[in-house]
Write an enzyme that holds these catalytic residues in place. Structure first.
Site, PDB file in Angstrom:
ATOM      1  N   LYS A  68     -29.050  24.345  -4.597  1.00 46.49           N
ATOM      2  CA  LYS A  68     -29.159  24.971  -5.928  1.00 46.49           C
ATOM      3  C   LYS A  68     -27.921  25.852  -6.149  1.00 46.49           C
ATOM      4  O   LYS A  68     -27.337  25.873  -7.226  1.00 46.49           O
ATOM      5  CB  LYS A  68     -30.451  25.798  -6.011  1.00 46.49           C
ATOM      6  CG  LYS A  68     -30.776  26.324  -7.398  1.00 46.49           C
ATOM      7  CD  LYS A  68     -30.102  27.616  -7.748  1.00 46.49           C
ATOM      8  CE  LYS A  68     -30.484  28.098  -9.148  1.00 46.49           C
ATOM      9  NZ  LYS A  68     -29.783  29.322  -9.540  1.00 46.49           N
ATOM     10  N   ASP A  99     -22.681  14.995 -18.702  1.00 42.42           N
ATOM     11  CA  ASP A  99     -24.125  14.853 -18.531  1.00 42.42           C
ATOM     12  C   ASP A  99     -24.527  15.448 -17.182  1.00 42.42           C
ATOM     13  O   ASP A  99     -24.478  14.772 -16.152  1.00 42.42           O
ATOM     14  CB  ASP A  99     -24.471  13.358 -18.616  1.00 42.42           C
ATOM     15  CG  ASP A  99     -25.963  13.093 -18.510  1.00 42.42           C
ATOM     16  OD1 ASP A  99     -26.709  14.016 -18.111  1.00 42.42           O
ATOM     17  OD2 ASP A  99     -26.377  11.961 -18.809  1.00 42.42           O
TER      18      ASP A  99
HETATM   19  C1  MEV Z   1     -28.996  31.858  -6.570  1.00 42.51           C
HETATM   20  O1  MEV Z   1     -28.890  31.352  -7.895  1.00 42.51           O
HETATM   21  C2  MEV Z   1     -28.317  30.920  -5.593  1.00 42.51           C
HETATM   22  C3  MEV Z   1     -28.492  31.273  -4.115  1.00 42.51           C
HETATM   23  O2  MEV Z   1     -29.884  31.384  -3.819  1.00 42.51           O
HETATM   24  C4  MEV Z   1     -27.869  30.166  -3.307  1.00 42.51           C
HETATM   25  C5  MEV Z   1     -28.134  30.246  -1.821  1.00 42.51           C
HETATM   26  O3  MEV Z   1     -29.137  30.817  -1.394  1.00 42.51           O
HETATM   27  O4  MEV Z   1     -27.304  29.654  -1.086  1.00 42.51           O
HETATM   28  C6  MEV Z   1     -27.875  32.600  -3.803  1.00 42.51           C
END
Ligand code: MEV
Length: 431
Positions: free
Chosen positions: A295, A311
């Protein structure tokens, strides 16, 4: 209108990147590359001043400045062309990440995102990577994959039949695409697999879509080829559509960061490197951590895709499927301590982005965003996007492996919360 020269009170004009660009014999791409994406103090400027600096570096026209700087550049007419049932537009902040050095060239990276700390994170990751020479990137040819599903009506030697017709089918797919072929693209290969559970043969048609993301070209070719399949095999036609798992359209980035880059009064750089490697291993062996890790990578990738009108749902789908290619969901980037105790990071992922066609061409801010990057071709854009994802991951892991995410992340987030509270109290006193 302001120029980079008349922000004298806050900027030191001799700093790299802030000198007035020499546009006598260069286009925007050269100009940005010759100057620097290192813009110390950029974040301290006002929003107008920042735009002035970026516009100066990227030689943006007044029109570009207008579209970027006037909130809601997507007019109703265009919004109505893009989608059905349009009722308005939804605005998001557009920022510019600094410090990126990609294959020796300075790049300013536009990012459209609502989450605080993403721009700061990307810029910080790029700054760390810069200490080891920046990102080295590469990409495969822009080969998309289309799927044509067939349901066999009776037993047949489909392997032999398809092998015998392969070149003819590729030629048939290319029919009517002379301009793409003249640019070096077009259908170029084909293979197939059998799904016994469904008695279904799935043909994969490989198409070089050049500067386009290529969904339309791929789908058109698949539909065309499917029309003649019943003449070749005893079959009914199933689905005809591209796959977003673009295994033959990959981009990669790597960086090497000296351990000393992580030195701080509180932490020794070599310990931070150790802890970043362990954070990577945590994601490798734990799917819950891998998900959050990835993420964080998409925090860097999606905003560049949005800013350039690409996209991002297609890329998200492809990347997460790619993360499972060995049978378990894994971290997209690999971080390892080198023999000398420095940190090496690398990432190779599917990256089907285009710089022509669709929203990219029509959205005025997407066009201006591409100009901020020096008008990259599709392959270069894919490489910048991957470098941004790697930078974002690096900065998150560095924070997680040392002081924790809350100090930096929440510091910025707190600004949002404070503003929200102020807005809420103003709203209640107006009622
Ligand atoms: C937050 O948007 C993204 C993080 O959680 C990524 C990660 O934990 O590596 C900080």
């Amino acid at each position: 209108m302001d120029t980079p020269d008349n922000i004298p009170t806050r900027l030191d004009d001799t700093r790299p990147g802030l000198t007035k660009p020499d546009t006598r014999h260069t286009g925007p791409a050269d100009t940005v590359a010759r100057l620097s994406s290192r813009l110390p103090g950029f974040y301290e400027l006002s929003i107008r001043e920042r735009l002035t600096v970026v516009a100066g570096l990227a030689c943006l026209s007044e029109t570009d400045r207008f579209h970027i700087g006037h909130f809601g550049s997507l007019n109703g007419e265009l919004a109505d062309v893009f989608i059905e049932n349009a009722v308005g537009t939804f605005s998001m902040p557009l920022g510019v990440a600094t410090n990126f050095l990609v294959n020796g060239k300075n790049v300013l990276v536009p990012m459209a995102v609502e989450e605080s700390s993403v721009l700061a994170g990307a810029s910080h990751g790029a700054k760390l990577a810069r200490m080891g020479g920046g990102f080295k990137t590469s990409a495969t040819l822009p080969i998309m994959t289309g799927q044509i599903q067939l349901f066999l009506k009776s037993q047949c030697d489909f392997d032999g039949i398809l092998a015998a017709h392969k070149q003819d089918l590729i030629a048939f797919a290319n029919h009517g695409h002379d301009r793409l072929i003249a640019r070096g693209g077009g259908a170029c290969d084909m293979d197939w697999r059998y799904i016994p559970e469904m008695r279904s043969v799935v043909i994969h048609l490989y198409i070089d879509t050049r500067e386009a993301m290529g969904a339309n070209i791929v789908n058109t070719m698949c539909e065309r080829v499917s029309t003649i399949m019943p003449e070749i095999l005893p079959c009914d036609i199933g689905l005809r559509i591209l796959t977003n798992l673009t295994e033959r359209r990959l981009a990669s980035a790597e960086c090497l960061i000296p351990a000393s880059a992580f030195d701080s009064p509180e932490y020794k750089g070599k310990d931070v490197v150790d802890r970043i490697e362990k954070a990577y291993l945590f994601a490798k062996y734990d799917v819950h951590r891998a998900t959050t890790n990835n993420k964080g990578i998409m925090n860097g990738i999606d905003p560049v895709l949005i800013a350039t009108g690409n996209d991002w749902r297609a890329i998200e789908a492809g990347v997460h499927s790619w993360a499972c290619r060995d049978g378990r969901y894994s971290p997209l980037a690999v971080w390892r301590k080198t023999l000398h105790g420095d940190l090496h990071g690398s990432m190779e992922i599917p990256m089907a982005v285009g710089v022509v066609g669709g929203v990219t061409k029509l959205h005025p801010t997407a066009q201006a965003s591409l100009r901020i990057m020096g008008n990259p071709d599709a392959s270069t854009l894919a490489q910048i996007v991957v470098a941004t994802g790697l930078a974002q991951n690096l900065s998150a892991l560095r924070a997680l492996a040392s002081e924790g995410i809350q100090r930096g992340h929440m510091g910025l987030h707190r600004k949002n919360l404070d503003m929200l509270e102020e807005w809420a109290s103003r709203a209640s006193s107006n009622n």
